[in-house]
Scaffold this motif. Structure first.
Motif, PDB file in Angstrom:
ATOM      1  N   VAL A 230     -38.147 -12.816  88.845  1.00 51.39           N
ATOM      2  CA  VAL A 230     -36.654 -12.465  88.999  1.00 51.39           C
ATOM      3  C   VAL A 230     -36.485 -12.236  90.445  1.00 51.39           C
ATOM      4  O   VAL A 230     -35.226 -12.868  91.050  1.00 51.39           O
ATOM      5  CB  VAL A 230     -36.236 -11.184  88.282  1.00 51.39           C
ATOM      6  CG1 VAL A 230     -34.625 -10.824  88.374  1.00 51.39           C
ATOM      7  CG2 VAL A 230     -36.581 -11.222  86.816  1.00 51.39           C
ATOM      8  N   ALA A 231     -37.167 -11.287  91.172  1.00 48.40           N
ATOM      9  CA  ALA A 231     -36.762 -11.173  92.775  1.00 48.40           C
ATOM     10  C   ALA A 231     -37.138 -12.613  93.413  1.00 48.40           C
ATOM     11  O   ALA A 231     -36.117 -12.892  94.344  1.00 48.40           O
ATOM     12  CB  ALA A 231     -37.647 -10.254  93.353  1.00 48.40           C
ATOM     13  N   GLY A 232     -37.959 -13.526  92.931  1.00 46.51           N
ATOM     14  CA  GLY A 232     -38.202 -14.870  93.705  1.00 46.51           C
ATOM     15  C   GLY A 232     -36.910 -15.672  93.477  1.00 46.51           C
ATOM     16  O   GLY A 232     -36.235 -16.060  94.396  1.00 46.51           O
ATOM     17  N   TRP A 233     -36.360 -15.843  92.252  1.00 46.23           N
ATOM     18  CA  TRP A 233     -35.191 -16.465  92.014  1.00 46.23           C
ATOM     19  C   TRP A 233     -33.937 -16.100  92.779  1.00 46.23           C
ATOM     20  O   TRP A 233     -33.179 -16.731  93.262  1.00 46.23           O
ATOM     21  CB  TRP A 233     -35.172 -16.853  90.479  1.00 46.23           C
ATOM     22  CG  TRP A 233     -36.283 -17.948  89.831  1.00 46.23           C
ATOM     23  CD1 TRP A 233     -37.124 -17.281  89.000  1.00 46.23           C
ATOM     24  CD2 TRP A 233     -36.180 -19.033  90.346  1.00 46.23           C
ATOM     25  NE1 TRP A 233     -37.761 -18.477  88.837  1.00 46.23           N
ATOM     26  CE2 TRP A 233     -37.403 -19.684  89.322  1.00 46.23           C
ATOM     27  CE3 TRP A 233     -35.710 -20.110  91.151  1.00 46.23           C
ATOM     28  CZ2 TRP A 233     -37.898 -20.933  89.485  1.00 46.23           C
ATOM     29  CZ3 TRP A 233     -36.087 -21.274  91.023  1.00 46.23           C
ATOM     30  CH2 TRP A 233     -37.321 -21.682  90.275  1.00 46.23           C
ATOM     31  N   THR A 234     -33.738 -14.853  92.547  1.00 48.53           N
ATOM     32  CA  THR A 234     -32.814 -14.128  92.979  1.00 48.53           C
ATOM     33  C   THR A 234     -32.715 -14.349  94.578  1.00 48.53           C
ATOM     34  O   THR A 234     -31.560 -14.620  95.409  1.00 48.53           O
ATOM     35  CB  THR A 234     -32.616 -12.561  92.944  1.00 48.53           C
ATOM     36  OG1 THR A 234     -32.898 -12.454  91.121  1.00 48.53           O
ATOM     37  CG2 THR A 234     -31.393 -11.884  93.325  1.00 48.53           C
ATOM     38  N   SER A 235     -33.812 -14.020  95.418  1.00 51.93           N
ATOM     39  CA  SER A 235     -33.688 -14.289  96.673  1.00 51.93           C
ATOM     40  C   SER A 235     -33.273 -15.590  97.196  1.00 51.93           C
ATOM     41  O   SER A 235     -32.915 -15.853  98.021  1.00 51.93           O
ATOM     42  CB  SER A 235     -35.218 -13.757  97.327  1.00 51.93           C
ATOM     43  OG  SER A 235     -35.734 -12.589  97.049  1.00 51.93           O
ATOM     44  N   LEU A 236     -34.018 -16.720  96.104  1.00 48.68           N
ATOM     45  CA  LEU A 236     -33.739 -17.906  96.584  1.00 48.68           C
ATOM     46  C   LEU A 236     -32.040 -18.399  96.538  1.00 48.68           C
ATOM     47  O   LEU A 236     -31.590 -18.901  97.360  1.00 48.68           O
ATOM     48  CB  LEU A 236     -34.496 -19.180  95.743  1.00 48.68           C
ATOM     49  CG  LEU A 236     -34.110 -20.559  95.887  1.00 48.68           C
ATOM     50  CD1 LEU A 236     -34.796 -20.730  97.206  1.00 48.68           C
ATOM     51  CD2 LEU A 236     -35.109 -21.108  94.640  1.00 48.68           C
ATOM     52  N   ALA A 237     -31.445 -17.644  95.491  1.00 51.83           N
ATOM     53  CA  ALA A 237     -30.069 -17.673  95.465  1.00 51.83           C
ATOM     54  C   ALA A 237     -29.372 -17.148  96.625  1.00 51.83           C
ATOM     55  O   ALA A 237     -28.619 -17.666  97.123  1.00 51.83           O
ATOM     56  CB  ALA A 237     -29.738 -17.150  94.215  1.00 51.83           C
ATOM     57  N   GLY A 238     -29.975 -15.993  97.191  1.00 50.34           N
ATOM     58  CA  GLY A 238     -29.276 -15.094  98.027  1.00 50.34           C
ATOM     59  C   GLY A 238     -29.345 -16.129  99.549  1.00 50.34           C
ATOM     60  O   GLY A 238     -28.507 -16.188 100.256  1.00 50.34           O
ATOM     61  N   VAL A 239     -30.729 -16.576  99.606  1.00 51.33           N
ATOM     62  CA  VAL A 239     -30.992 -17.558 100.926  1.00 51.33           C
ATOM     63  C   VAL A 239     -30.018 -18.663 100.919  1.00 51.33           C
ATOM     64  O   VAL A 239     -29.620 -19.028 101.843  1.00 51.33           O
ATOM     65  CB  VAL A 239     -32.381 -17.772 100.865  1.00 51.33           C
ATOM     66  CG1 VAL A 239     -32.536 -18.727 102.111  1.00 51.33           C
ATOM     67  CG2 VAL A 239     -33.314 -16.541 101.105  1.00 51.33           C
ATOM     68  N   ALA A 240     -29.839 -19.267  99.904  1.00 56.29           N
ATOM     69  CA  ALA A 240     -28.843 -20.571  99.870  1.00 56.29           C
ATOM     70  C   ALA A 240     -27.545 -20.012 100.202  1.00 56.29           C
ATOM     71  O   ALA A 240     -26.966 -20.924 100.935  1.00 56.29           O
ATOM     72  CB  ALA A 240     -28.947 -21.193  98.493  1.00 56.29           C
ATOM     73  N   THR A 241     -27.060 -18.987  99.845  1.00 55.52           N
ATOM     74  CA  THR A 241     -25.840 -18.561 100.088  1.00 55.52           C
ATOM     75  C   THR A 241     -25.449 -18.258 101.586  1.00 55.52           C
ATOM     76  O   THR A 241     -24.996 -18.759 102.101  1.00 55.52           O
ATOM     77  CB  THR A 241     -25.366 -17.129  99.459  1.00 55.52           C
ATOM     78  OG1 THR A 241     -25.618 -17.530  98.006  1.00 55.52           O
ATOM     79  CG2 THR A 241     -23.976 -16.794  99.669  1.00 55.52           C
ATOM     80  N   TRP A 242     -26.729 -17.695 102.232  1.00 52.77           N
ATOM     81  CA  TRP A 242     -26.710 -17.268 103.490  1.00 52.77           C
ATOM     82  C   TRP A 242     -26.942 -18.607 104.315  1.00 52.77           C
ATOM     83  O   TRP A 242     -26.121 -18.981 105.448  1.00 52.77           O
ATOM     84  CB  TRP A 242     -28.045 -16.243 103.965  1.00 52.77           C
ATOM     85  CG  TRP A 242     -27.922 -16.217 105.496  1.00 52.77           C
ATOM     86  CD1 TRP A 242     -27.456 -14.962 106.099  1.00 52.77           C
ATOM     87  CD2 TRP A 242     -28.685 -16.792 106.528  1.00 52.77           C
ATOM     88  NE1 TRP A 242     -28.030 -15.243 107.328  1.00 52.77           N
ATOM     89  CE2 TRP A 242     -28.620 -16.175 107.573  1.00 52.77           C
ATOM     90  CE3 TRP A 242     -29.664 -17.897 106.153  1.00 52.77           C
ATOM     91  CZ2 TRP A 242     -29.351 -16.471 108.591  1.00 52.77           C
ATOM     92  CZ3 TRP A 242     -30.407 -18.375 107.406  1.00 52.77           C
ATOM     93  CH2 TRP A 242     -30.126 -17.444 108.614  1.00 52.77           C
ATOM     94  N   MET A 243     -27.586 -19.451 103.809  1.00 51.28           N
ATOM     95  CA  MET A 243     -27.625 -20.852 104.711  1.00 51.28           C
ATOM     96  C   MET A 243     -26.044 -21.671 104.421  1.00 51.28           C
ATOM     97  O   MET A 243     -25.906 -22.452 105.621  1.00 51.28           O
ATOM     98  CB  MET A 243     -28.659 -21.688 104.017  1.00 51.28           C
ATOM     99  CG  MET A 243     -30.341 -21.124 104.143  1.00 51.28           C
ATOM    100  SD  MET A 243     -31.321 -22.469 103.330  1.00 51.28           S
ATOM    101  CE  MET A 243     -31.162 -23.974 104.154  1.00 51.28           C
ATOM    102  N   ALA A 244     -25.691 -21.811 103.328  1.00 49.42           N
ATOM    103  CA  ALA A 244     -24.171 -22.202 103.437  1.00 49.42           C
ATOM    104  C   ALA A 244     -23.551 -21.755 104.169  1.00 49.42           C
ATOM    105  O   ALA A 244     -22.746 -22.622 105.277  1.00 49.42           O
ATOM    106  CB  ALA A 244     -23.765 -22.025 101.835  1.00 49.42           C
ATOM    107  N   VAL A 245     -23.126 -20.488 104.453  1.00 46.94           N
ATOM    108  CA  VAL A 245     -22.386 -20.070 105.533  1.00 46.94           C
ATOM    109  C   VAL A 245     -22.848 -20.226 107.213  1.00 46.94           C
ATOM    110  O   VAL A 245     -21.997 -20.753 108.023  1.00 46.94           O
ATOM    111  CB  VAL A 245     -22.330 -18.336 105.371  1.00 46.94           C
ATOM    112  CG1 VAL A 245     -21.265 -17.824 106.700  1.00 46.94           C
ATOM    113  CG2 VAL A 245     -21.574 -17.971 104.105  1.00 46.94           C
ATOM    114  N   GLN A 246     -24.112 -20.277 107.290  1.00 45.90           N
ATOM    115  CA  GLN A 246     -24.637 -20.572 108.721  1.00 45.90           C
ATOM    116  C   GLN A 246     -24.373 -22.044 108.933  1.00 45.90           C
ATOM    117  O   GLN A 246     -24.154 -22.280 110.266  1.00 45.90           O
ATOM    118  CB  GLN A 246     -26.091 -19.958 108.607  1.00 45.90           C
ATOM    119  CG  GLN A 246     -26.311 -18.521 108.463  1.00 45.90           C
ATOM    120  CD  GLN A 246     -25.664 -17.565 109.253  1.00 45.90           C
ATOM    121  OE1 GLN A 246     -25.581 -17.887 110.545  1.00 45.90           O
ATOM    122  NE2 GLN A 246     -25.188 -16.635 108.796  1.00 45.90           N
ATOM    123  N   ILE A 247     -24.721 -22.766 107.928  1.00 43.19           N
ATOM    124  CA  ILE A 247     -24.730 -24.181 108.382  1.00 43.19           C
ATOM    125  C   ILE A 247     -23.237 -24.597 108.544  1.00 43.19           C
ATOM    126  O   ILE A 247     -22.805 -25.363 109.504  1.00 43.19           O
ATOM    127  CB  ILE A 247     -25.224 -25.103 107.269  1.00 43.19           C
ATOM    128  CG1 ILE A 247     -26.716 -24.781 107.066  1.00 43.19           C
ATOM    129  CG2 ILE A 247     -24.947 -26.565 107.515  1.00 43.19           C
ATOM    130  CD1 ILE A 247     -27.396 -25.598 105.947  1.00 43.19           C
TER     131      ILE A 247
END
Length: 569
Positions: A230-247
Motif C-alpha cells: 500500500v505504501a509503495g503504490w501510495t508513494s508512487l501516486a504522491g511522487v507523480a503529483t509532485w513531479m507534475a507540479v515541478q515539471i
C-alpha cells in the motif's frame, strides 16, 4: 460499494455541508492571496500606497486560517460520529449473526473489522470526500485565476498535469487491492494473537511461548509486507503529483520567461502565475490523497459488507416467558449436520421428554448429545425431522419467546468480565434481591459471596479467572435459574465439582425438577441415576430409553458405562 459507503454520510449531511462550506470559504481566502501579492508587487514600482494591499493580504491570511480551522474541526467531529455509527451497526450485526457463521469466523478478524476498517471510513468520508470537494473548488479557482493571467501558460500547465494525472488514475485500483489485502493480513494477525491469548495458561504450561511468538510474528510480517505494498503504490501516486507540479513549474518558467523578455507578459503577472501554480500543489495533492483514501475506504467497506450480508437472527425485543408451566420436548426422526460437506451428527434421532421431571442424555463422546441443546436453542437448524417444545414445532416459536422459556448452562460455564452480581443477573436483569439471594442459596454460593472482599460487587476477572472451575459452574447454574425457565438445559453441570458439591447440586437439580423440566447431559452417571428417564445416544442415534435400573438390565452400552464408573459390578 460506493453507494453503501455514502449511506454512512447521509445522517451527517447537514453538518458535513457546513464544514465543507467553511472549507470553501477558507480556500477562497487562499485564492485571493496571490492576486493580492500581485498588487503588492505592483505597488513597489508605483507611487500608490502599499497599506491597502498589505492589509488585504493580512486579512485574507487570518480569515482563511480561522475559517479553515472551524471547518476542519467540524470534519473531525463528523468523522467520529460516522465511526460511532458504523461501529454500532457492525457490532449490532455481529451479535445477531447465526452461531454457525460465527463458528467459522475468527474473533481477531472480527475485532479488526470493528476497529481498523471503521476507522478507515472516517478518513474517506471526511477528508477523502468532503475535503476533496474543497480541493476541487480551489483547483478550479486557481485555474480560472491563472487563465486571467495568461492563457498560453495555462495550456502548458494543464498539458503536464493531465498527462501525469492519467498515470495516477491507473494506480488507484492497485491501491484498493493492496489495501484490502493489508486489512485481511491485519485481521489474520489479530486472529492468531487472539488464539494465543484465549489459551494463555495452556501456552505457558506447555512452554510454547517462543512458538506462539514466532507464529504471531510471522503474521505480523505478512501484515507488514501488505502494508508496504500500500505504501509503495501510495508513494508512487504522491511522487507523480509532485513531479507534475515541478515539471509544470519548469515549463512555465521557461515559456513565461521568454514572454517577459519579449514584453508580452508583465513580471508581476508571471510571479502571480507561479504562485497560483504552487497553489495547485495542495488541491492536487488532496485530490490524489482523497483518491487513495477512497480506495482504502472501498476496501474497508467490502470487508464490512461481508459481515452485513451474512444472515442474521431477527432483532426481537427482550421477551419473558409467557407461562411458568414446564414444557415437554419431542425429537422425531431428526437429521442434522453442521455443513453440507460434514458428516451427519444426528441421523434419525427420536425421543420424548415429558413436561416436568429430570431427563438425562448419556453416551460416549461424539454421540450428538450437546447438539441436542444447540438445536433446542436454535443455534442451528436441523435439516429434516421435527423438533417440538410444548407440543409446538420449534420453528413456529418466535426466537425471543423460545429462548426466554429456556435456561441453558454450557459445558464450559462461561463467566464474563464484570462483578459477580452482573454475571448472576446477566440473563435476568429484572430479578429482585430476594430472588437473587434465593438462587445463591440454592446453588451453594453463600460461602463464595461471604469470602469475596466486596461480596456481590467483586470483579471476577476476565472469563471469571478469579473463580474456581466449580464456582464458575455454580454461577452459571444460578444465572440460568434466575431466568425461571420452563425447560432447563444442563450440559455437564457437575463436571468440575468435587464429590460434596456434586451431591449438593444433585439435590438442587432434583428440587428444580419438581418445578420445571430439566434435561441434563451427563458423563458422570452418578449425577443422573435418580433421573425419571435416561436417553442413551450413540453415533448420532438413540439406542435405548429407560430408568437407571432398566437400562442396566437391557442395554449393554449403558451397563458398560455404569460399570466403568463403579455404579454396577
Amino acid at each position: 460499494m460506493l453507494k453503501e459507503l455514502l449511506a454512512y454520510v447521509r445522517p451527517h449531511r447537514k453538518i458535513l455541508f457546513l464544514g465543507g462550506l467553511l472549507g470553501l470559504i477558507g480556500s477562497a481566502a487562499g485564492l485571493a492571496m496571490p492576486l493580492l501579492a500581485k498588487y503588492v508587487v505592483d505597488a513597489f514600482g508605483g507611487a500608490g500606497s502599499m497599506a491597502g494591499p498589505l492589509l488585504g493580504l493580512t486579512a485574507a491570511v487570518l480569515i482563511g486560517a480561522a475559517v479553515s480551522a472551524a471547518g476542519s474541526y467540524l470534519m473531525e467531529r463528523t468523522g467520529e460520529g460516522i465511526v460511532l455509527g458504523a461501529r454500532r451497526k457492525l457490532v449490532d450485526r455481529m451479535l445477531r449473526l447465526k452461531v454457525a457463521d460465527v463458528d467459522r469466523l475468527k474473533p481477531g478478524d472480527l475485532l479488526s473489522r470493528v476497529t481498523g476498517d471503521t476507522t478507515l471510513l472516517r478518513a474517506v468520508l471526511t477528508n477523502g470526500i468532503v475535503e476533496s470537494v474543497s480541493a476541487a473548488f480551489m483547483l478550479v479557482g486557481a485555474i480560472v485565476m491563472m487563465a486571467t493571467m495568461d492563457g498560453v501558460l495555462l495550456l502548458v500547465t494543464l498539458l503536464v498535469v493531465v498527462v501525469i494525472g492519467g498515470l495516477v488514475a491507473l494506480i488507484m485500483p492497485k491501491i484498493q487491492r493492496a489495501q484490502e489485502q493489508a486489512q485481511e493480513a491485519v485481521g489474520e494477525m489479530g486472529a492468531v494473537l487472539d488464539r494465543a491469548l484465549q489459551a494463555y495458561r495452556t501456552v505457558k504450561a506447555s512452554g510454547a511461548e517462543e512458538r506462539e511468538i514466532a507464529v504471531v510474528g510471522d503474521a505480523a510480517v505478512r501484515a507488514r509486507d501488505r502494508g508496504l505494498q500500500v505504501a509503495g503504490w501510495t508513494s508512487l501516486a504522491g511522487v507523480a503529483t509532485w513531479m507534475a507540479v515541478q515539471i509544470a513549474f519548469l515549463c512555465v518558467l521557461a515559456v513565461g520567461g521568454a514572454r517577459v523578455a519579449s514584453g508580452t507578459l508583465e513580471v508581476s503577472s508571471l510571479i502571480a502565475f507561479l504562485l497560483y501554480l504552487f497553489y495547485l500543489v495542495p488541491p492536487i495533492g488532496q485530490l490524489v490523497q482523497g483518491g487513495v483514501q477512497l480506495q482504502q475506504g472501498l476496501a474497508a467497506m467490502k470487508r464490512i459488507k461481508e459481515i452485513e450480508e451474512l444472515p442474521a437472527e431477527p432483532a426481537e425485543p427482550v421477551a419473558v416467558a409467557e407461562s411458568a408451566e414446564p414444557v415437554g420436548v419431542t425429537f422425531d426422526d431428526v437429521v442434522f449436520r453442521y455443513g453440507e460437506d460434514r458428516p451427519l451428527v444426528h441421523d434419525g434421532v427420536s425421543f420424548e421428554v415429558p413436561p416436568g421431571g429430570l431427563t438425562a442424555l448419556v453416551g460416549p463422546s461424539g454421540a450428538g448429545k450437546s447438539t441436542v441443546f444447540g438445536l433446542l436453542e436454535r443455534f442451528y437448524d436441523h435439516q429434516s425431522g421435527t423438533i417440538a417444545i410444548g407440543g409446538r414445532d420449534i420453528r413456529d416459536w418466535p426466537l425471543g419467546e423460545l429462548r426466554a422459556a429456556l435456561g441453558y448452562v454450557e459445558q464450559d460455564a462461561p463467566v464474563l468480565a464484570g462483578t459477580l452480581r452482573e454475571n448472576l443477573l446477566f440473563a435476568a436483569q429484572d430479578a429482585t434481591e430476594d430472588e437473587l439471594r434465593h438462587a445463591i442459596a440454592r446453588t451453594r454460593l453463600d460461602d463464595l459471596v461471604a469470602r469475596l472482599p466486596d461480596g456481590l460487587e467483586t470483579p471476577v476477572g476476565h472469563r471469571g479467572v478469579l473463580l474456581s472451575g466449580g464456582e464458575r459452574q455454580r454461577v452459571a447454574i444460578a444465572r440460568a435459574l434466575l431466568r425461571k425457565p420452563r425447560l432447563l438445559l444442563l450440559d455437564e453441570a457437575t463436571s468440575q465439582l468435587d464429590a460434596v458439591n456434586e451431591l449438593r447440586l444433585r439435590e438442587v437439580i432434583a428440587e428444580v425438577a419438581k418445578e420445571t423440566t430439566v434435561l441434563v447431559i451427563a458423563h458422570r452417571l452418578s449425577t443422573v441415576t435418580n433421573a425419571d428417564r435416561i436417553v442413551v445416544m450413540e453415533a448420532g442415534g438413540v439406542r435405548a430409553v429407560g430408568t437407571h435400573d432398566e437400562l442396566v438390565g437391557m442395554d449393554s452400552l449403558y451397563r458398560e458405562l455404569a460399570a466403568t464408573q463403579f455404579l454396577v459390578s
